[in-house]
Design an enzyme around this catalytic site. Structure first.
Site, PDB file in Angstrom:
ATOM      1  N   PHE A 184       0.861  -1.183   0.000  1.00 50.61           N
ATOM      2  CA  PHE A 184       0.000   0.000   0.000  1.00 50.61           C
ATOM      3  C   PHE A 184       0.897   1.234   0.000  1.00 50.61           C
ATOM      4  O   PHE A 184       1.627   1.475   0.959  1.00 50.61           O
ATOM      5  CB  PHE A 184      -0.953   0.066   1.195  1.00 50.61           C
ATOM      6  CG  PHE A 184      -1.845   1.283   1.107  1.00 50.61           C
ATOM      7  CD1 PHE A 184      -3.012   1.255   0.371  1.00 50.61           C
ATOM      8  CD2 PHE A 184      -1.472   2.476   1.712  1.00 50.61           C
ATOM      9  CE1 PHE A 184      -3.809   2.383   0.246  1.00 50.61           C
ATOM     10  CE2 PHE A 184      -2.262   3.617   1.592  1.00 50.61           C
ATOM     11  CZ  PHE A 184      -3.434   3.568   0.859  1.00 50.61           C
ATOM     12  N   LYS A 234       2.401  10.944   7.292  1.00 50.83           N
ATOM     13  CA  LYS A 234       1.601  10.677   8.490  1.00 50.83           C
ATOM     14  C   LYS A 234       2.127  11.398   9.734  1.00 50.83           C
ATOM     15  O   LYS A 234       1.886  12.581   9.877  1.00 50.83           O
ATOM     16  CB  LYS A 234       1.457   9.164   8.672  1.00 50.83           C
ATOM     17  CG  LYS A 234       0.611   8.565   7.542  1.00 50.83           C
ATOM     18  CD  LYS A 234      -0.042   7.244   7.870  1.00 50.83           C
ATOM     19  CE  LYS A 234      -1.112   6.922   6.841  1.00 50.83           C
ATOM     20  NZ  LYS A 234      -0.741   5.923   5.854  1.00 50.83           N
ATOM     21  N   ASP A 259       9.361   3.018   2.089  1.00 49.54           N
ATOM     22  CA  ASP A 259       8.143   3.768   2.407  1.00 49.54           C
ATOM     23  C   ASP A 259       7.875   3.575   3.897  1.00 49.54           C
ATOM     24  O   ASP A 259       7.299   2.576   4.314  1.00 49.54           O
ATOM     25  CB  ASP A 259       6.972   3.270   1.556  1.00 49.54           C
ATOM     26  CG  ASP A 259       5.674   4.031   1.877  1.00 49.54           C
ATOM     27  OD1 ASP A 259       5.633   4.734   2.907  1.00 49.54           O
ATOM     28  OD2 ASP A 259       4.704   3.891   1.100  1.00 49.54           O
TER      29      ASP A 259
HETATM   30  C1  PLP Z   1      -0.911   6.001   4.392  1.00 47.90           C
HETATM   31  C2  PLP Z   1       0.177   5.485   3.536  1.00 47.90           C
HETATM   32  C3  PLP Z   1       0.469   6.068   2.301  1.00 47.90           C
HETATM   33  C4  PLP Z   1      -0.363   7.176   1.694  1.00 47.90           C
HETATM   34  O1  PLP Z   1      -0.424   8.302   2.497  1.00 47.90           O
HETATM   35  P1  PLP Z   1      -1.590   9.389   2.232  1.00 47.90           P
HETATM   36  O2  PLP Z   1      -1.209  10.528   3.140  1.00 47.90           O
HETATM   37  O3  PLP Z   1      -2.881   8.755   2.626  1.00 47.90           O
HETATM   38  O4  PLP Z   1      -1.546   9.748   0.797  1.00 47.90           O
HETATM   39  C5  PLP Z   1       1.546   5.563   1.591  1.00 47.90           C
HETATM   40  N1  PLP Z   1       2.298   4.557   2.072  1.00 47.90           N
HETATM   41  C6  PLP Z   1       2.045   3.979   3.258  1.00 47.90           C
HETATM   42  C7  PLP Z   1       2.916   2.875   3.736  1.00 47.90           C
HETATM   43  C8  PLP Z   1       0.968   4.405   4.030  1.00 47.90           C
HETATM   44  O5  PLP Z   1       0.693   3.806   5.174  1.00 47.90           O
END
Ligand code: PLP
Length: 403
Positions: A141, A255, A226
Site C-alpha cells: 500500500f 503521516k 516507504d
Molecule cells: C498512508 C500510507 C500512504 C499514503 O499516504 P496518504 O497521506 O494517505 O496519501 C503511503 N504509504 C504507506 C505505507 C501508508 O501507510
C-alpha cells in the site's frame, strides 16, 4: 434520531462513499481518547493510521502550530521562509541523509520518490530513455493516485481506474530470490514498506530487508523505504528499517511527520539522488509551507529525545506478549507486528474484522479492520499502560477470551 444518527445520515447524503466508517461521530479528542457528539469516550487504538503517534491535541504541537499561525502560514516556494531551512536540515539529520524534498500527503511523497528514482536512473545510472523499472511487492500500500494504484495488487484499489502506469514489476513480499531475479539493468529502484501496514501489519522474514539492501547495493539500484506508516517511532525505533540495521537510499515519510495537525510528507535522500531535480521539474504549492515546517520541527524535536521510540518499544513488548496469549485459544489465529503496532487475525468463528471492530466500539475502543479477518492496533505512542491494558481487556471481552 440521535445526534450520532443525524451526523451519519447528513454525512452520507453529501459525501462520496469511498469510506465505510464505524458509526461514531467524534467531536473532540485528547491524548489517546476521543469523545463523540453524545459525550461517549473512546480509546483511539488506530491513531489515524499512525498520523497521531503523539496523540490528539498534543500541547507541544498545538503550541508550535498556534505560534506559527500568528506569524505566516503560506508563502509558496516562490519565496524563502524562515522555517524551511531548519526543517530540511533537521529532518535530513534525523534520517542520516543529505537532502529533503517536502510534499504534503503520503501519496505525493511516493509519487515524488518514483519520479526521483526514474530521473536518477536516466541521468546517473544511464538507463535508456523510457525504460526505467521499479520493483515493488505484492500486497503493498503506497497510496491512491493513478500511478500508485497501477502497481497495487488489491482489486478494490485498482479496478476501473486504468489505464495503468507502466514501469513497475511486482514480486512476492518477503521473497529474496524473486527480488533478485526481478532486478536487471533497467531497474532503478526497489520500493518497499519495511512492514506492510494496510496488508495487515506484515513483518517480512528476518534478513529480508538486509538482503534487499545487499542486492540493491550490488546492482546499483535505489532502495526506497516507504516508512510513511512504519516510521517515526511506531515500531520502537525511529525507522522500522533499523530493526535489521538497514539504511535505505531514500526514506518516504508522511503521516506522523505532521503530528496529526497538518499534512506533511517528504522524500529524504542523498545529494546524488535528490540532486537530480532542477527548478521547475517538480513541486507543490503547499509543500514545505511555514505552518507544516513549524509543526514538523516540533515533531522532530520530540523524536530526537528517543522517549517516544522507547515508549513504543516498552509498551509494544507488553502489547505483543498479551496478544500472544490469545493465539491458539480459538479466538485469534495469528498476531504480527512490532512496537505499538499489531495485526490481529480473528478466527472467523468470532466474527469478521468489521464485526469485532463494531463490538469494540460498543465497549469504547476504536480500531480498524483490514482485509476481512484482521484488525489493526496502533494506539498513539503516548497511551498509558493502564489505558492499553483496559483496551486489551475490551478486546478479550469481545473475543470471549477473558483470562
Ligand atoms: C498512508 C500510507 C500512504 C499514503 O499516504 P496518504 O497521506 O494517505 O496519501 C503511503 N504509504 C504507506 C505505507 C501508508 O501507510
Amino acid at each position: 434520531m440521535t445526534s450520532t444518527e443525524r451526523g451519519i445520515a447528513a454525512a452520507e447524503a453529501h459525501s462520496a462513499h469511498n469510506y465505510h466508517p464505524l458509526p461514531v461521530v467524534v467531536a473532540t479528542a485528547e491524548g489517546a481518547w476521543m469523545t463523540d457528539v453524545e459525550g461517549r469516550r473512546y480509546l483511539d487504538m488506530l491513531a489515524g493510521y499512525s498520523a497521531l503517534n503523539f496523540g490528539h491535541g498534543n500541547r507541544r504541537l498545538l503550541d508550535a502550530a498556534r505560534a506559527q499561525l500568528e506569524r505566516v502560514t503560506l508563502t509558496s516556494r516562490a519565496f524563502h521562509h524562515d522555517r524551511f531551512a531548519d526543517f530540511c536540515t533537521q529532518l535530513a539529520e534525523l534520517c542520516g541523509m543529505e537532502l529533503v524534498l517536502p510534499m504534503n500527503t503520503g501519496a505525493e511523497a511516493v509519487e515524488t520518490a518514483v519520479k526521483t528514482a526514474r530521473k536518477w536512473g536516466y541521468q546517473v545510472k544511464g538507463v535508456p530513455d523510457g525504460r526505467a523499472k521499479i520493483v515493488v511487492a505484492d500486497h503493498n500500500f503506497h497510496g491512491r493516485t493513478t500511478t500508485i494504484v497501477s502497481f497495487s495488487t488489491d482489486p478494490e484499489a485498482r479496478a476501473d481506474f486504468g489505464p495503468y502506469t507502466p514501469g513497475f514489476e511486482i514480486v512476492p513480499y518477503g521473497d529474496l530470490a524473486a527480488m533478485e531475479s526481478a532486478l536487471d539493468d533497467t531497474t532503478v529502484a526497489v520500493l518497499l514498506e519495511p512492514i506492510q501496514g494496510e496488508a495487515g501489519v506484515l513483518v517480512p522474514p528476518p534478513g529480508y530487508l538486509a538482503g534487499v539492501r545487499e542486492l540493491t547495493r550490488s546492482r546499483n539500484v535505489l532502495f526506497i523505504a516507504d516508512e510513511i506508516q512504519s516510521g517515526l517511532g511506531r515500531t520502537g525505533r525511529t525507522f522500522a528499517c533499523e530493526h535489521e540495521g538497514v539504511v535505505p537510499d531514500m526514506y518516504v515519510l508522511g503521516k506522523a511527520l505532521g503530528g496529526g495537525v497538518v499534512p506533511v510528507s517528504a522524500v529524504v535522500s542523498s545529494r546524488e539522488v535528490l540532486g537530480v531535480f532542477a527548478p521547475g521539474e517538480h513541486g507543490s504549492t503547499f509543500g514545505g509551507n511555514p505552518l507544516a515546517c513549524a509543526v514538523a520541527l516540533e515533531v522532530l524535536a520530540m523524536l530526537r529525545t528517543g522517549e517516544f521510540q522507547q515508549q513504543a518499544m516498552e509498551l509494544g513488548e507488553h502489547l505483543h506478549s498479551e496478544l500472544g496469549l490469545l493465539v491458539g485459544g480459538g479466538a485469534v489465529d495469528a498476531v504480527r507486528g512490532r512496537g505499538l503496532w499489531a495485526g490481529v487475525d480473528i478466527n472467523p468463528s468470532r466474527g469478521t474484522g468489521r464485526e469485532i471492530s463494531e463490538q469494540l466500539m460498543e465497549r469504547g475502543v476504536l480500531v480498524k479492520d483490514t482485509h476481512g479477518a484482521t484488525i489493526r492496533l496502533a494506539p498513539p505512542l503516548v497511551i498509558s499502560k493502564e489505558d492499553l491494558d483496559w483496551g486489551l481487556d475490551q478486546l478479550r471481552g469481545v473475543l470471549g477470551a477473558e483470562g
